[in-house]
Each structure stands twice: as C-alpha cells, then as structure tokens.
Write a protein that holds these residues in place. Structure first.
Motif, mmCIF file in Angstrom:
data_model
loop_
_atom_site.group_PDB
_atom_site.id
_atom_site.type_symbol
_atom_site.label_atom_id
_atom_site.label_comp_id
_atom_site.label_asym_id
_atom_site.label_seq_id
_atom_site.Cartn_x
_atom_site.Cartn_y
_atom_site.Cartn_z
ATOM 1 N N SER A 1 -11.485 -76.281 -13.139
ATOM 2 C CA SER A 1 -12.498 -76.828 -13.732
ATOM 3 C C SER A 1 -13.157 -76.398 -14.940
ATOM 4 N N ALA A 2 -13.007 -74.919 -15.054
ATOM 5 C CA ALA A 2 -13.554 -74.162 -16.344
ATOM 6 C C ALA A 2 -12.485 -74.523 -17.509
ATOM 7 N N GLN A 3 -10.979 -74.465 -17.098
ATOM 8 C CA GLN A 3 -10.032 -74.644 -18.107
ATOM 9 C C GLN A 3 -10.102 -76.232 -18.640
ATOM 10 N N SER A 4 -10.309 -77.030 -17.668
ATOM 11 C CA SER A 4 -10.368 -78.493 -18.215
ATOM 12 C C SER A 4 -11.654 -78.969 -18.944
ATOM 13 N N PHE B 1 -13.585 -77.823 -23.913
ATOM 14 C CA PHE B 1 -13.027 -78.794 -24.885
ATOM 15 C C PHE B 1 -14.105 -78.809 -26.168
ATOM 16 N N LEU B 2 -13.726 -79.511 -27.131
ATOM 17 C CA LEU B 2 -14.527 -79.774 -28.295
ATOM 18 C C LEU B 2 -14.753 -81.310 -27.971
ATOM 19 N N MET B 3 -16.095 -81.567 -28.236
ATOM 20 C CA MET B 3 -16.316 -82.936 -28.187
ATOM 21 C C MET B 3 -17.125 -83.335 -29.220
ATOM 22 N N TYR B 4 -16.780 -84.493 -29.722
ATOM 23 C CA TYR B 4 -17.407 -84.993 -31.224
ATOM 24 C C TYR B 4 -18.782 -85.966 -30.845
ATOM 25 N N SER C 1 -4.324 -70.923 -23.464
ATOM 26 C CA SER C 1 -5.248 -71.992 -23.214
ATOM 27 C C SER C 1 -6.470 -71.841 -24.129
ATOM 28 N N ASN C 2 -6.918 -70.346 -24.030
ATOM 29 C CA ASN C 2 -7.865 -70.258 -24.999
ATOM 30 C C ASN C 2 -7.785 -70.113 -26.546
ATOM 31 N N ARG C 3 -6.444 -69.873 -26.797
ATOM 32 C CA ARG C 3 -5.806 -69.825 -28.163
ATOM 33 C C ARG C 3 -6.062 -71.100 -28.644
ATOM 34 N N LEU C 4 -5.569 -72.029 -28.140
ATOM 35 C CA LEU C 4 -5.429 -73.540 -28.437
ATOM 36 C C LEU C 4 -7.124 -74.123 -28.742
ATOM 37 N N HIS C 5 -7.885 -73.548 -27.888
ATOM 38 C CA HIS C 5 -9.339 -74.149 -27.863
ATOM 39 C C HIS C 5 -9.944 -73.459 -29.180
ATOM 40 N N GLU D 1 -23.063 -71.838 -31.875
ATOM 41 C CA GLU D 1 -23.667 -70.962 -31.185
ATOM 42 C C GLU D 1 -23.303 -71.559 -29.676
ATOM 43 N N GLY D 2 -23.251 -72.943 -29.580
ATOM 44 C CA GLY D 2 -22.857 -73.531 -28.350
ATOM 45 C C GLY D 2 -21.581 -73.463 -28.086
ATOM 46 N N ILE D 3 -20.504 -73.435 -29.046
ATOM 47 C CA ILE D 3 -19.115 -72.960 -28.859
ATOM 48 C C ILE D 3 -18.785 -71.719 -28.349
ATOM 49 N N GLU D 4 -19.620 -70.768 -28.952
ATOM 50 C CA GLU D 4 -19.390 -69.401 -28.509
ATOM 51 C C GLU D 4 -20.116 -69.312 -27.025
ATOM 52 N N GLU D 5 -20.945 -69.545 -26.765
ATOM 53 C CA GLU D 5 -21.632 -69.824 -25.455
ATOM 54 C C GLU D 5 -20.551 -70.266 -24.329
ATOM 55 N N GLU D 6 -20.118 -71.554 -24.629
ATOM 56 C CA GLU D 6 -18.855 -72.192 -23.947
ATOM 57 C C GLU D 6 -17.949 -71.453 -23.873
ATOM 58 N N PHE D 7 -17.315 -70.578 -24.665
ATOM 59 C CA PHE D 7 -16.039 -69.940 -24.592
ATOM 60 C C PHE D 7 -16.438 -68.750 -23.855
ATOM 61 N N VAL D 8 -17.640 -68.161 -23.826
ATOM 62 C CA VAL D 8 -18.045 -66.969 -23.103
ATOM 63 C C VAL D 8 -18.201 -67.235 -21.379
#
Length: 329
Positions: free
Chosen positions: A18-21, A24-27, A250-254, A283-290
């Motif tokens: 679920s986490a890996q799926s 994603f980036l969302m426009y 997977s993280n590298r691609l993201h 900040e949102g991308i960073e929080e999601e990544f963590v």
C-alpha cells in the motif's frame, strides 16, 4: 500460533505494498479535455446522453459553464449567459440543470430521465468577476504527468469565454487544488441560491475569494523569485545523482520524478510564484517520502525476512528535500 504469524505477515505486506503503491506524484491542476476523435465508444455514448438531456435549452454563447459528472450521483450543469432579450441592459442569466438520476447507468432508459431546470438573474459585475476568475484559472490548464489514475470521484469541466480567444476549458477529477476548490464552492453557493431565488449575487466572501485568485494568477515573478529558484535548481543538480544512487529502486524513481517536478520551469508558473505554496508543496513531498518509508520493527523484520528492500535510516532522515527546504528559511 502459525495462523497468527501468517496474519501478521499478511498485514505487514499489505502495508508495504500500500505504501509503495501510493508513493506517487499527483497533479492537482486542470487537465486539457480529451479530443472528440480520441474518445472510446463508451465515452462518446455517455457524452451524447449528457448533450442531449442535460444541455437541453442551453445557449451556445455562454460566459461561464461548469459541468459536474459524479461517479454515481446525478449530473448537473451551471451556466451564465448574457440575456439576449435584454441585451442593452447588459443583464445576465444563470441556468442550473440537473438530471433526476445518473445518466451513465441509465443505458437505453436515459431518455426517460427528467431534467430539473432552474433560472435566475445575476448582475453584470458579479457575472464578469466570475467569468474573469474562470478564464484565469482555466489558463493554468496543461498536460501533466500523473502517476495516480482515478476512476471514481467527481469530474468538473470548467469552461469560459475569453475575448479574443474563444471558449477555453479544462477538467479535473475530485479537485485538491485550493483555488479550484474555492471556485467550485463559489459556484455551488450560486447554485443553491438559484434553486430558491430569482436574483442571485456573490457574497462579500466569494467576491474576495475570486478577486484574490485573479490577483495570484496574474502576479508576476520578481528577481528574488528567479534567484531562489536558481539556487534550488543548483542544489538539485549538485546532489541529485549522489543521493538517488543510495536509494532503493522504487524510492529512486519517485525522488527523481519529484525533483524533476520541482525544478521544472512550468512549476513556478503553476504555483504563481508563491513561495509559501511552493514550500508547502515540497514539504508535502518530503513528509510523504518519510511516511511511506517508516515502519515499526516488527514490520521491518517481516519484510526483510521475505526479501523486501527497506530504505536506510540515514537516507530518510537526511533526504534531499530537507536540503532544498533550507532555501526557504
């Protein structure tokens, strides 16, 4: 005991996938409409139903139009026209029409579905302000990569007439962008008024919201904006390769995708050169990544036992997004 162990493993794997799926980036903005000749047969048939039933009696020379297509509920349309019967007085008419049930699921019985029609007047100033806000918002429409495909939700098609250009439009599925949501809320308020009043108007709050949206979209960048973006791009150029080489695949691609979005020149146009909005986005991308790389010890052990990669703690704590965010201090 064995059953409990299998259950724990299943939960861990479900959380992991679920986490890996979802990483994603969302426009969030408006997308261009699909070309008529590129539409599949089922979309053409559905659009024909809408055009035949929901558009009945609506004029073609509109100023503003919002077509709303929920996944399961009834479709409806909001439109602002110039009153041709009272053209010299520059009077405007609001029309709101809604199906009694969803046309998508009606199939061959769609012809039996009734349409509820409402009409009211709106003053020139409010009509022009709403039109201007629609035009400015639709001007941000662009093709954009979206790694997350949604089939459910509500689709909003925003259209407006721009002098010298013609009809401009863009659509969005279940909008998350604050400006789009604000405009939709303003229209929904006008719709509620139209159901019970002969004359409707924008509230002071709605007037302020639309005026601010127009100002934000029209705002030009400063030299400081360009300098800050240049520093951000330089940080990405100097650190992207070395940092991404340490990540799981997977993280590298993201992360590579996220960095491309941040340094893309189109992004500043989309975010209206608003530093706080750009900062919140990063900040949102960073929080999601963590968040999607943080697991409790039991989950980690189960995942490692089953051969799944887990991101190194140092790559999570000292990620490249934190380095970029220092530019906003």
């Amino acid at each position: 005991m064995k059953t409990k162990a299998y259950f724990i493993l299943l939960v861990c794997l479900m959380n992991y996938f679920s986490a890996q799926s979802q990483l994603f980036l969302m426009y969030d903005g408006l997308n261009p409409n699909e070309n008529y000749f590129d539409l599949p047969k089922y979309s053409l048939e559905y659009n024909q139903k809408i055009k035949e039933k929901l558009f009945d009696g609506l004029g073609e020379d509109f100023h503003v139009r919002m077509l709303v297509r929920p996944s399961f509920d009834a479709e409806y349309i909001f439109q602002v026209d110039r009153d041709n019967k009272n053209y010299e007085a520059e009077s405007f008419v609001v029309r709101y029409q809604k199906t009694e049930s969803n046309l998508w699921y009606a199939k061959e019985n769609y012809k039996k579905i009734n349409i509820r029609k409402y009409q009211a007047r709106i003053n020139k100033e409010d009509a022009e302000l709403l039109t201007n806000a629609f035009v400015k918002l639709v001007e941000t429409t662009r093709y954009e990569r979206n790694d997350f495909i949604t089939t459910d939700g509500t689709n909003y098609l925003l259209s407006a007439f721009e002098y010298g250009v013609g009809v401009v439009s863009g659509n969005v599925q279940s909008p998350r962008d604050n400006e789009i949501k604000a405009v939709v809320d303003v229209v929904e308020n006008l719709i509620n008024q139209t159901k019970s009043k002969r004359n409707i108007k924008l509230s002071e709050e709605a007037n302020s919201i639309l005026t601010n949206i127009i100002k934000q979209i029209e705002k030009n960048p400063t030299s400081a904006d360009y300098e800050q973006m240049s520093r951000i791009v330089k940080i990405i150029e100097n650190n992207k390769e070395s940092y991404c080489s340490k990540l799981t695949e997977s993280n590298r691609l993201h992360v590579e995708d996220a960095l491309q979005v941040i340094q893309d020149p189109k992004q500043f146009a989309y975010y209206n050169f608003d530093k706080s909005t750009l900062k919140n986005f990063i900040e949102g991308i960073e929080e999601e990544f963590v968040e999607f790389n943080t697991f409790d010890e039991d989950s980690k052990n189960e995942m490692l036992k089953n051969g799944h990669e887990i991101e190194k703690e140092e790559n999570i704590k000292n990620n490249i997004f934190q380095l970029i965010l220092k530019e906003f201090d």
